[in-house]
Write an enzyme that holds these catalytic residues in place. Structure first.
Site, PDB file in Angstrom:
ATOM      1  N   THR A 103      42.934  49.244 103.010  1.00 13.13           N
ATOM      2  CA  THR A 103      41.684  48.818 102.386  1.00 13.13           C
ATOM      3  C   THR A 103      42.001  47.517 101.674  1.00 13.13           C
ATOM      4  O   THR A 103      43.151  47.264 101.343  1.00 13.13           O
ATOM      5  CB  THR A 103      41.244  49.826 101.288  1.00 13.13           C
ATOM      6  OG1 THR A 103      41.583  51.134 101.697  1.00 13.13           O
ATOM      7  CG2 THR A 103      39.783  49.715 100.990  1.00 13.13           C
TER       8      THR A 103
ATOM      9  N   ARG B 222      33.496  58.579 111.143  1.00 15.14           N
ATOM     10  CA  ARG B 222      34.196  59.007 109.925  1.00 15.14           C
ATOM     11  C   ARG B 222      34.037  57.951 108.838  1.00 15.14           C
ATOM     12  O   ARG B 222      34.183  56.757 109.077  1.00 15.14           O
ATOM     13  CB  ARG B 222      35.685  59.212 110.232  1.00 15.14           C
ATOM     14  CG  ARG B 222      36.547  59.519 108.997  1.00 15.14           C
ATOM     15  CD  ARG B 222      37.161  58.269 108.384  1.00 15.14           C
ATOM     16  NE  ARG B 222      38.110  58.593 107.316  1.00 15.14           N
ATOM     17  CZ  ARG B 222      38.687  57.676 106.536  1.00 15.14           C
ATOM     18  NH1 ARG B 222      38.431  56.405 106.690  1.00 15.14           N
ATOM     19  NH2 ARG B 222      39.531  58.055 105.587  1.00 15.14           N
ATOM     20  N   VAL B 223      33.758  58.407 107.637  1.00 16.84           N
ATOM     21  CA  VAL B 223      33.664  57.528 106.480  1.00 16.84           C
ATOM     22  C   VAL B 223      34.616  58.041 105.408  1.00 16.84           C
ATOM     23  O   VAL B 223      34.647  59.239 105.134  1.00 16.84           O
ATOM     24  CB  VAL B 223      32.214  57.483 105.946  1.00 16.84           C
ATOM     25  CG1 VAL B 223      32.128  56.750 104.617  1.00 16.84           C
ATOM     26  CG2 VAL B 223      31.294  56.822 106.977  1.00 16.84           C
ATOM     27  N   GLY B 224      35.392  57.145 104.838  1.00 17.90           N
ATOM     28  CA  GLY B 224      36.355  57.528 103.800  1.00 17.90           C
ATOM     29  C   GLY B 224      35.838  57.240 102.411  1.00 17.90           C
ATOM     30  O   GLY B 224      34.627  57.218 102.171  1.00 17.90           O
ATOM     31  N   ASP B 225      36.759  57.009 101.472  1.00 20.06           N
ATOM     32  CA  ASP B 225      36.374  56.863 100.065  1.00 20.06           C
ATOM     33  C   ASP B 225      35.754  55.499  99.747  1.00 20.06           C
ATOM     34  O   ASP B 225      35.016  55.366  98.767  1.00 20.06           O
ATOM     35  CB  ASP B 225      37.599  57.053  99.162  1.00 20.06           C
ATOM     36  CG  ASP B 225      38.648  55.971  99.405  1.00 20.06           C
ATOM     37  OD1 ASP B 225      39.107  55.848 100.557  1.00 20.06           O
ATOM     38  OD2 ASP B 225      38.982  55.228  98.460  1.00 20.06           O
TER      39      ASP B 225
ATOM     40  N   THR C  87      42.682  52.589  97.004  1.00 17.45           N
ATOM     41  CA  THR C  87      43.072  52.519  98.402  1.00 17.45           C
ATOM     42  C   THR C  87      44.029  53.672  98.660  1.00 17.45           C
ATOM     43  O   THR C  87      44.604  54.219  97.730  1.00 17.45           O
ATOM     44  CB  THR C  87      43.733  51.172  98.748  1.00 17.45           C
ATOM     45  OG1 THR C  87      44.115  51.176 100.121  1.00 17.45           O
ATOM     46  CG2 THR C  87      44.963  50.921  97.896  1.00 17.45           C
TER      47      THR C  87
ATOM     48  N   GLY D  86      41.977  58.225 102.247  1.00 18.16           N
ATOM     49  CA  GLY D  86      40.605  58.321 101.762  1.00 18.16           C
ATOM     50  C   GLY D  86      40.112  59.729 101.527  1.00 18.16           C
ATOM     51  O   GLY D  86      39.425  60.007 100.545  1.00 18.16           O
TER      52      GLY D  86
END
Lengths: 294, 294
Positions: B161, B189-192, B212, B215
């Site tokens: 990130t 997919r989506v992370g933090d 970072t 996630g």
């Protein structure tokens, strides 16, 4: 290990509307489904999922079959689920065409190493697991993107969510939420419901929280996580919830309602809105239901 | 009102890799862009946005031009931005084909009454604002959905990130993050990174945080919000960050790095990973850069 007395709380949204008789009956049925699972030793995760499924299937709330339309005339839904032992969580956002987004969220948690799937690819994921579909409601909206953008600023009072928190015999808490979003929102808009720390949070070290209300304001304060963090500092769930809701209103003129439950079985239902359709049941007497808990 | 001495921090990801010379040069250039804006009286929001844009455009980090591919061979990106005065925030997730997701996030914050737009509809939003596009990298991946699902469990060390936090002369903090996700992740997919309270948080009452790392673990702890909540309780940003990163590792074997900055200009860079490419500059001497801050 000492067995804990189970309990479940559920809600059908916070806002300006009072609860109708069919909504009250459905909420009661949902609480009964959840509590009976807990009573027979099921996990709080299963209890909140199955409770939410009753509400999603009813079409009486803004979730599942009853989901609102986005400005392009399409229903898109969000849901999340979390348990407090391992902090496991799953969520879907902007998913289309299924009746039970909450189960899609649980599948993300259990069948992938991810927490959140979004958009048409979340719908594809649900398709792979052959999730039950339903006929999309569509509207004749034919707005240009510019016209849709100009509608901003008018959505704070048109929202709704269903949610639940539960405590099982092992002392594990779980939280879940499911929504069709807000009326007239931009296509692709996602609110607090599928966001871990905003719409839901669950941690056996503090408690479980499920939120409803004006999603954008809930996200900007990350309300569910802050209530959990405060549970570690103050004496009662009511005080933790009150402090954070007061901050939400005072700081950004936000609006929300919450279910809060600790691993010791203490709980509160609070809202800054005029009404919140909610109830709870611990197996004693009848389920308690209401639309005002201030 | 007393003027505050500005400062900016930025990072290019935490993990097992050491920083290359081009990455160090780019990070230094990004810090200079951000600091010069602050020095001339710009907002911390503009400074973090412009700093991230330098990193996104470079192609040297997993964000913007350098974004990773999902398992279907498509680049999908996430970004978020938040400022600590009004708690205003904007984010995009799973957006395609643009160079600067961070600016799309800022446009969501400023041009809509929403916080998060996702998927092809976020891409459509960016198209409406004529955001600069770039040629998609595509790969020949042709996996069935079942084969993609079986790849789970192997993604915890392949992430990256870019992020930044800044403090401007008015004492307002801001935080931002942008990513291309993790290698070999499921499509959608989506992370933090685009999640307020997980990947970023900013509140003038506590501080600004940009995360970072892995996630999914960061989401399950809602790390950015918890670090902010702890800033109100402990004496130093270093202690707040250490407590939460320790909990992340101990409780769920998570992995992360963070930038933390308070409105008084105290800051820390900490990571549970072997390395974190990061730096800071307050206009004195040269920018400080490194890939190890433990």
């Amino acid at each position: 290990m000492k067995s804990v007395h189970p309990i479940i709380l559920a809600h059908g949204g916070a806002g300006s509307r009072v609860m109708t008789s069919p909504q009250a009956a459905c909420l009661q049925a949902a609480l009964q489904v959840g509590y009976h699972l807990l009573d027979r030793g099921s996990t709080s995760l299963l209890a909140v999922e199955q409770t939410i499924r009753v509400l999603e299937r009813s079409g009486l709330f803004n979730a599942g079959k009853g989901a609102r339309l986005q400005l392009d005339g399409v229903q898109r839904m969000d849901a999340s689920i979390m348990e407090g032992d391992h902090l496991s969580a799953g969520a879907v956002a902007s998913i289309e065409g299924i009746i039970h987004p909450i189960t899609a969220a649980r599948l993300v948690m259990e069948e992938t190493d991810h927490v959140l799937l979004v958009g048409p690819l979340a719908t594809k994921f649900a398709g792979y697991f052959k999730m039950e579909r339903h006929q999309l409601r569509t509207s004749p909206y034919r707005l240009s993107y510019g016209a849709m953008l100009k509608r901003k600023g008018s959505s704070r009072n048109r929202h709704g969510t269903v949610g639940a928190v539960a405590l099982d015999r092992t002392g594990t808490v779980a939280a879940a939420a499911s929504t069709g979003g807000i009326d007239r929102m931009l296509p692709g808009r996602v609110g607090d419901t599928p966001i871990i720390g905003c719409g839901v949070y669950a941690d056996n070290a503090t408690g479980a929280v499920s939120m409803t209300g004006w999603g954008e304001s809930i996200m900007r304060v990350a309300v569910a996580k802050e209530i959990c963090d405060r549970l570690a500092q103050v004496k009662t769930p009511a005080r933790a919830a009150r402090l954070v809701l007061q901050k939400l209103v005072a700081r950004i003129d936000g609006s929300a309602g919450c279910l809060v439950l600790t691993p010791k079985g203490r709980f509160t239902i609070r809202h800054s809105t005029p009404h919140m359709m909610a109830g709870w049941w611990d197996g004693k007497r009848e389920p308690t239901l209401g639309d005002r808990f201030l």
